[in-house]
Design an enzyme around this catalytic site. Structure first.
Site, PDB file in Angstrom:
ATOM      1  N   ASP A 158       1.542  13.360   3.680  1.00 31.54           N
ATOM      2  CA  ASP A 158       1.178  14.368   4.680  1.00 31.54           C
ATOM      3  C   ASP A 158       1.304  15.778   4.112  1.00 31.54           C
ATOM      4  O   ASP A 158       1.630  16.712   4.831  1.00 31.54           O
ATOM      5  CB  ASP A 158       2.077  14.212   5.919  1.00 31.54           C
ATOM      6  CG  ASP A 158       1.494  14.859   7.157  1.00 31.54           C
ATOM      7  OD1 ASP A 158       0.262  14.879   7.283  1.00 31.54           O
ATOM      8  OD2 ASP A 158       2.280  15.334   8.001  1.00 31.54           O
ATOM      9  N   GLY A 198      10.288  14.155   8.669  1.00 29.83           N
ATOM     10  CA  GLY A 198      10.419  12.718   8.880  1.00 29.83           C
ATOM     11  C   GLY A 198       9.638  12.138  10.038  1.00 29.83           C
ATOM     12  O   GLY A 198       9.908  11.011  10.466  1.00 29.83           O
ATOM     13  N   LYS A 230      -3.420  12.731   4.151  1.00 27.22           N
ATOM     14  CA  LYS A 230      -3.885  13.933   4.840  1.00 27.22           C
ATOM     15  C   LYS A 230      -4.845  14.721   3.957  1.00 27.22           C
ATOM     16  O   LYS A 230      -4.609  14.911   2.772  1.00 27.22           O
ATOM     17  CB  LYS A 230      -2.693  14.820   5.195  1.00 27.22           C
ATOM     18  CG  LYS A 230      -3.052  16.104   5.928  1.00 27.22           C
ATOM     19  CD  LYS A 230      -1.773  16.855   6.247  1.00 27.22           C
ATOM     20  CE  LYS A 230      -2.021  18.093   7.053  1.00 27.22           C
ATOM     21  NZ  LYS A 230      -0.746  18.718   7.475  1.00 27.22           N
TER      22      LYS A 230
END
Length: 424
Positions: A228, A135, A268
């Site tokens: 991510d 998170g 990412k």
């Protein structure tokens, strides 16, 4: 690198130059106004990819010097200790957590906060954060929105891969999932009997389509999409980009299916040399007014990590584009999505990013790390003493540049687990 010389016990380490962090690296890519022609298996002239292949070989040759050290537990441990010592931001997480009342301050938190502060997004008040646990991105966005943007509220949905085995723990280290179940889109394997069961795996086309649908049903408009994701490749860093192709395609496709017009995207990636990765960047260039390849200062310079940023989405998918891309994910192959010969101006900009981030910065820092390993194998404490004053200067500068302020208690995220001090 800066020219600082150190003396210790009468000896001179004139090669030991503190690893001064570069500035935030941001390379702009041109918008493509011509029509997007997606292909099931596009072919590309080998000449277009030659310099990217050379870049991959050069970087892998430097990485290969570390491979023998990974084979023995003791040398592997020493190598990571050395690389940790030359990380100018080691220790910053704990400072941010306790000085600014911040939550879930991981490396991801630092990178996201830096991206938000640097990229000047028009709106981040409603976000879909994918591949998100534990998170850090959500927490950084929450902190930024309330201390810098002063939005009255921050609305978010998120997803992460839910382990298929009941014996595997969900990476909910801070209780963000446990305490906010209605914000999460993925489901436990215990619900497999449900018709629309979704474990958050973005390499599955049906999951991607369903996650995008759930996100837009719960949150409209979506101003910011982040992802991510990254597969643990063990010690096989030379294949990091290749092994993550399908995952990175899936997380990008989820974003493009859910992000609203005018919205912003942060994805990412690692190295940017594979033909499929290049073609995916070409696809992005049709949808955003501004497109960038970035490397935040707080992203460790010894790794290949990059973040692709899209600002101001201009249009949504056509039904045909959605169909073709979902089909490619379902029956995945790593041939290009488009004819790369139509994007040579864009590829020049991508290659400049590869040169800047990987062939210059990363190789320089990897070589520096190996030299530190050879000279400080049994003197890590001494290395830390040399670098400590500079680390403080760099970390203080980072905090000033990124305009950190204390988060009021009323704006903190609800967490079920006690917030543990960050390991730094």
């Amino acid at each position: 690198m800066s020219n600082y010389y150190y003396y210790y016990g009468g000896g001179r380490y004139d090669w030991l130059k503190t690893v001064e962090p570069t500035n935030f690296l941001k390379i702009g890519l041109p918008y493509q106004a011509h029509p997007l022609h997606l292909q099931h298996q596009a072919t590309t002239p080998p000449s277009i990819l030659e310099k990217f292949k050379r870049a991959e070989i050069l970087l892998n040759e430097v990485k290969a010097e570390m491979d023998p050290l990974m084979l023995q537990p003791e040398t592997e441990k020493k190598l990571y200790q050395i690389l940790g010592s030359i990380d100018m931001f080691k220790g910053l997480r704990k400072k941010v957590e306790f000085t600014y009342n911040a939550q879930i301050v991981t490396n991801a938190w630092l990178k996201m906060y830096e991206l938000l502060n640097t990229m000047n997004f028009n709106n981040t008040s409603q976000a879909f954060c994918n591949c998100e646990l534990p998170g850090g991105f959500i927490s950084a966005i929450n902190h930024f929105n309330h201390t810098m943007m002063h939005y009255p509220s921050f609305n978010w949905v998120a997803s992460s891969l839910y382990p298929s085995s009941e014996t595997d723990a969900l990476e909910d280290h801070y209780g963000l999932y446990q305490c906010n179940p209605d914000n999460w889109l993925m489901q436990s394997p215990l619900l497999k009997k449900n018709m629309d069961y979704n474990n958050g795996d973005v390499t599955i086309a049906s999951n991607v389509k369903n996650l995008a649908l759930r996100a837009t049903q719960r949150l409209t408009p979506i101003h910011l999409y982040t992802a991510d994701g990254g597969i643990n490749v063990g010690h096989d860093y030379n294949k990091q980009e290749e092994l993550n192709l399908k995952l990175h395609f899936g997380q990008a496709l989820t974003g493009l299916l859910s992000l609203s017009k005018g919205g912003n995207m942060i994805l990412k990636h690692y190295t940017l040399n594979h033909a499929f990765t290049l073609s995916l960047i070409c696809v992005f260039s049709h949808f955003f007014e501004e497109l960038y390849i970035t490397k935040p200062t707080s992203s460790r310079p010894t790794n290949s990590e990059t973040y692709i940023v899209g600002k101001n989405r201009l249009r949504l998918f056509t039904p045909k584009e959605e169909q073709v891309l979902l089909k490619r994910l379902e029956f995945f192959n790593d041939t290009p999505l488009v004819d790369l010969s139509l994007y040579q101006n864009l590829l020049e900009s991508v290659y400049f990013a590869v040169e800047t981030i990987h062939l210059k910065q990363q190789i320089e820092f990897l070589n520096f790390g190996m030299k530190c390993y050879r000279h400080f194998y049994n003197k890590i404490k001494l290395l830390n003493e040399y670098l400590a004053p500079k680390k403080k200067i760099f970390q203080d500068r980072w905090r000033v540049l990124n305009k950190l302020y204390v988060l009021e208690k009323k704006h903190k995220l609800k967490l079920c687990a006690p917030l543990q001090g960050s390991v730094a």
